[in-house]
Motif scaffolding. Structure first.
Motif, PDB file in Angstrom:
ATOM      1  N   PHE A   1     -56.627   2.684 -28.499  1.00 57.49           N
ATOM      2  CA  PHE A   1     -55.927   3.751 -29.215  1.00 57.49           C
ATOM      3  C   PHE A   1     -54.463   3.793 -28.822  1.00 57.49           C
ATOM      4  N   ALA A   2     -54.171   3.651 -27.530  1.00 52.38           N
ATOM      5  CA  ALA A   2     -52.780   3.634 -27.073  1.00 52.38           C
ATOM      6  C   ALA A   2     -52.007   2.498 -27.720  1.00 52.38           C
ATOM      7  N   CYS A   3     -52.624   1.320 -27.823  1.00 49.95           N
ATOM      8  CA  CYS A   3     -51.957   0.176 -28.444  1.00 49.95           C
ATOM      9  C   CYS A   3     -51.677   0.435 -29.914  1.00 49.95           C
ATOM     10  N   ALA A   4     -52.648   0.995 -30.634  1.00 47.48           N
ATOM     11  CA  ALA A   4     -52.481   1.232 -32.066  1.00 47.48           C
ATOM     12  C   ALA A   4     -51.393   2.267 -32.329  1.00 47.48           C
ATOM     13  N   VAL A   5     -51.390   3.352 -31.551  1.00 45.55           N
ATOM     14  CA  VAL A   5     -50.347   4.364 -31.714  1.00 45.55           C
ATOM     15  C   VAL A   5     -48.987   3.794 -31.328  1.00 45.55           C
ATOM     16  N   GLY A   6     -48.959   3.021 -30.252  1.00 42.94           N
ATOM     17  CA  GLY A   6     -47.703   2.411 -29.826  1.00 42.94           C
ATOM     18  C   GLY A   6     -47.125   1.498 -30.883  1.00 42.94           C
ATOM     19  N   GLN A   7     -47.975   0.676 -31.518  1.00 50.52           N
ATOM     20  CA  GLN A   7     -47.479  -0.206 -32.573  1.00 50.52           C
ATOM     21  C   GLN A   7     -46.973   0.587 -33.778  1.00 50.52           C
ATOM     22  N   SER A   8     -47.641   1.685 -34.105  1.00 50.49           N
ATOM     23  CA  SER A   8     -47.189   2.509 -35.225  1.00 50.49           C
ATOM     24  C   SER A   8     -45.809   3.098 -34.948  1.00 50.49           C
ATOM     25  N   LEU A   9     -45.614   3.641 -33.755  1.00 51.31           N
ATOM     26  CA  LEU A   9     -44.304   4.181 -33.391  1.00 51.31           C
ATOM     27  C   LEU A   9     -43.245   3.077 -33.335  1.00 51.31           C
ATOM     28  N   ASP A  10     -43.620   1.922 -32.794  1.00 53.73           N
ATOM     29  CA  ASP A  10     -42.671   0.818 -32.704  1.00 53.73           C
ATOM     30  C   ASP A  10     -42.217   0.370 -34.093  1.00 53.73           C
ATOM     31  N   ARG A  11     -43.159   0.294 -35.050  1.00 53.06           N
ATOM     32  CA  ARG A  11     -42.790  -0.084 -36.424  1.00 53.06           C
ATOM     33  C   ARG A  11     -41.790   0.911 -37.002  1.00 53.06           C
ATOM     34  N   TRP A  12     -42.012   2.201 -36.728  1.00 52.10           N
ATOM     35  CA  TRP A  12     -41.121   3.230 -37.278  1.00 52.10           C
ATOM     36  C   TRP A  12     -39.719   3.125 -36.684  1.00 52.10           C
ATOM     37  N   TYR A  13     -39.621   2.956 -35.377  1.00 61.38           N
ATOM     38  CA  TYR A  13     -38.296   2.833 -34.750  1.00 61.38           C
ATOM     39  C   TYR A  13     -37.569   1.589 -35.269  1.00 61.38           C
ATOM     40  N   ARG A  14     -38.287   0.466 -35.378  1.00 59.05           N
ATOM     41  CA  ARG A  14     -37.651  -0.761 -35.858  1.00 59.05           C
ATOM     42  C   ARG A  14     -37.178  -0.634 -37.311  1.00 59.05           C
ATOM     43  N   ALA A  15     -37.928   0.106 -38.131  1.00 59.81           N
ATOM     44  CA  ALA A  15     -37.595   0.235 -39.551  1.00 59.81           C
ATOM     45  C   ALA A  15     -36.459   1.216 -39.804  1.00 59.81           C
ATOM     46  N   ASN A  16     -36.081   1.978 -38.788  1.00 62.54           N
ATOM     47  CA  ASN A  16     -35.064   3.012 -38.991  1.00 62.54           C
ATOM     48  C   ASN A  16     -33.880   2.833 -38.042  1.00 62.54           C
ATOM     49  N   ARG A  17     -33.501   1.600 -37.826  1.00 65.95           N
ATOM     50  CA  ARG A  17     -32.323   1.328 -37.004  1.00 65.95           C
ATOM     51  C   ARG A  17     -31.029   1.668 -37.730  1.00 65.95           C
ATOM     52  N   PHE A  18     -31.092   1.663 -39.072  1.00 70.60           N
ATOM     53  CA  PHE A  18     -29.909   1.965 -39.872  1.00 70.60           C
ATOM     54  C   PHE A  18     -30.222   3.059 -40.880  1.00 70.60           C
ATOM     55  N   CYS A  19     -29.229   3.854 -41.181  1.00 71.12           N
ATOM     56  CA  CYS A  19     -29.379   4.995 -42.074  1.00 71.12           C
ATOM     57  C   CYS A  19     -29.648   4.522 -43.502  1.00 71.12           C
ATOM     58  N   GLY A  20     -30.674   5.060 -44.133  1.00 68.79           N
ATOM     59  CA  GLY A  20     -30.976   4.718 -45.506  1.00 68.79           C
ATOM     60  C   GLY A  20     -30.048   5.370 -46.507  1.00 68.79           C
ATOM     61  N   ALA A  21     -29.231   6.331 -46.054  1.00 73.09           N
ATOM     62  CA  ALA A  21     -28.307   7.016 -46.957  1.00 73.09           C
ATOM     63  C   ALA A  21     -26.918   6.391 -46.959  1.00 73.09           C
ATOM     64  N   CYS A  22     -26.415   6.014 -45.747  1.00 75.09           N
ATOM     65  CA  CYS A  22     -25.045   5.481 -45.694  1.00 75.09           C
ATOM     66  C   CYS A  22     -24.942   4.139 -44.984  1.00 75.09           C
ATOM     67  N   GLY A  23     -26.035   3.663 -44.367  1.00 74.01           N
ATOM     68  CA  GLY A  23     -26.036   2.350 -43.733  1.00 74.01           C
ATOM     69  C   GLY A  23     -25.548   2.313 -42.301  1.00 74.01           C
ATOM     70  N   SER A  24     -25.180   3.443 -41.733  1.00 74.20           N
ATOM     71  CA  SER A  24     -24.679   3.472 -40.361  1.00 74.20           C
ATOM     72  C   SER A  24     -25.822   3.296 -39.359  1.00 74.20           C
ATOM     73  N   PRO A  25     -25.546   2.784 -38.153  1.00 75.62           N
ATOM     74  CA  PRO A  25     -26.574   2.711 -37.113  1.00 75.62           C
ATOM     75  C   PRO A  25     -27.109   4.104 -36.771  1.00 75.62           C
TER      76      PRO A  25
END
Length: 271
Positions: free
Chosen positions: A95-119
């Motif tokens: 369970f820890a691994c599955a939750v960790g991968q879900s959070l990791d995917r979210w952080y990686r997918a949101n490195r840049f702003c979807g509205a203006c492109g800034s970090p």
């Protein structure tokens, strides 16, 4: 199910505290999660075992032990990346691994702003990513979806996905759309995928299916009208009515789908 880790207890409120050497480290990549085989099953590394100079973001706690996402490259002696943690256990580690991968995917997918492109930057107050330029805020993605056990007297409809490596039988499933209630999602998905109409919806239970960043809502429903299945062939390859005695047993014990099939097999579905 995957989240059933009793007697251990999962705690997810965000904390802002530095990691201790004995805290768990979640190092995630496309190859899986960094793990080690032990006589008791798989184990995650401790923060103090990591080599390199990575950053850390608090993820969650299980009992009194905190777990941190590792940001950047990291390794540990005797550990390697694995994807088979759900089959290997123990359950709290899976369970820890599955939750960790879900959070990791979210952080990686949101490195840049979807509205203006800034970090983007991590919020200092909550689990969120904030754009320092336009102040756009992004919270972790959770996709609501339904799992539907369509019943017809003593029979249950099982399906198989089309064009996927997963070949076990499953129940009708689908994602909620904008503007829909969950109950409307049930009726729409069943009709779209099988051509069947349903009534008498009974909520069973939910499951945080972090494997696909989803929150699943399980329903039992009664067939209304014809039992002729007309498959949406780009979604499903099979749709078959099984009696309780005929139901296959090769379903995942971690999933809401598997639990609901077993519930029907035993005659324990909500009336």
């Amino acid at each position: 199910m995957l989240q059933d880790i009793a007697p251990h207890v999962y705690h997810n409120p965000m904390r802002f505290q530095p990691p201790r050497e004995e805290d768990g480290a979640l190092v995630c990549s496309r190859e899986g999660v960094l793990l080690r085989q032990t006589p008791e099953g798989l184990a995650l590394p401790r923060v103090g075992e990591l080599r390199g100079n990575p950053g850390f973001t608090y993820a969650f706690s299980i009992d009194d032990r905190a777990f941190y996402l590792v940001r950047g490259e990291a390794a540990a002696e005797g550990f390697g990346f694995r994807k088979d943690y759900r089959e290997q256990g123990p359950r709290e580690v899976a369970f820890a691994c599955a939750v960790g991968q879900s959070l990791d995917r979210w952080y990686r997918a949101n490195r840049f702003c979807g509205a203006c492109g800034s970090p983007m930057e991590e919020s200092p107050r909550e689990r969120a990513m904030v754009c320092p330029r336009c102040r756009h805020v992004v919270y972790p993605k959770i996709c609501p979806a339904v799992i539907v056990a369509v019943c017809h007297g003593d029979k249950l409809l099982l399906t198989k996905y089309a064009g996927r490596s997963f070949r076990r039988y499953a129940l009708v499933a689908g994602f909620n759309e904008i503007g829909e209630t969950i109950e409307e999602t049930v009726a729409r998905e069943v009709l779209e995928e099988t051509g069947l109409q349903v009534r008498n919806l009974r909520f069973y239970k939910s499951q945080p299916w972090v494997v696909t960043d989803s929150l699943l809502f399980g329903f039992f429903a009664e067939l209304e009208g014809s039992d002729r299945v007309r498959l949406q062939e780009d979604e499903l390859s099979e749709g078959i009515w099984f009696s309780r005695e005929e139901l296959p047993v090769d379903h995942s014990p971690d999933s809401l789908t598997g639990e609901m099939i077993e519930c029907f097999r035993r005659g324990l579905e909500p009336k």
